[in-house]
Design an enzyme around this catalytic site. Sequence first.
Site, PDB file in Angstrom:
ATOM      1  N   GLU A 170      -1.920 -12.693  -4.363  1.00  0.00           N
ATOM      2  CA  GLU A 170      -3.281 -12.728  -4.883  1.00  0.00           C
ATOM      3  C   GLU A 170      -3.724 -11.287  -5.060  1.00  0.00           C
ATOM      4  OE1 GLU A 170      -5.046 -14.625  -1.586  1.00  0.00           O
ATOM      5  OE2 GLU A 170      -4.579 -16.638  -2.283  1.00  0.00           O
ATOM      6  N   ALA A 209       0.837  -1.201   0.000  1.00  0.00           N
ATOM      7  CA  ALA A 209       0.000   0.000   0.000  1.00  0.00           C
ATOM      8  C   ALA A 209       0.868   1.246   0.000  1.00  0.00           C
ATOM      9  CB  ALA A 209      -0.906   0.016   1.231  1.00  0.00           C
ATOM     10  N   TYR A 263       2.185  -5.129 -10.576  1.00  0.00           N
ATOM     11  CA  TYR A 263       2.795  -6.435 -10.344  1.00  0.00           C
ATOM     12  C   TYR A 263       3.411  -7.004 -11.618  1.00  0.00           C
ATOM     13  CZ  TYR A 263       0.417  -6.204  -5.840  1.00  0.00           C
ATOM     14  OH  TYR A 263      -0.013  -5.815  -4.598  1.00  0.00           O
TER      15      TYR A 263
END
Length: 137
Positions: free
Chosen positions: A91, A61, A103
Amino acid sequence: MPAIRRAGSADLPALHALADAAHVCRPDSGDSVWLAAADGTPLGFIACRSVLDEMELLALAVAPAAQRQGIATALHHAALAALAPATAYLEVRADNHGAQTLYQRLGYRVSGRRKAYYPNPDGSRTDALLMTLHPTE
């Protein structure tokens, strides 16, 4: 670039507030957590779990005002350098395209799907994409 350091238990209240604002799971004292901060203000964190030569990325975050400044990438590199995993997993919500792009840029590739994994406020459910990274490849 803000300073990145290993987070301690005293950092958890600030990290929980940041996690809640970013709608990611809260880190706990059993996780490996790195914190990015400037002038004492937490700007982001990464929480991981390590088992043998594998790393599970639990939460990443960055405060909205600090996004798109390389903080998430720097935090990820700090975790990889410290844990030196052969494989990293995570995930991500199938509808979170921004996180998926990050990602993928970090080298993760989709390796599976969990149907109806995440609950939504309206009672429906959203799939989770499983993503894998092999840092040594």
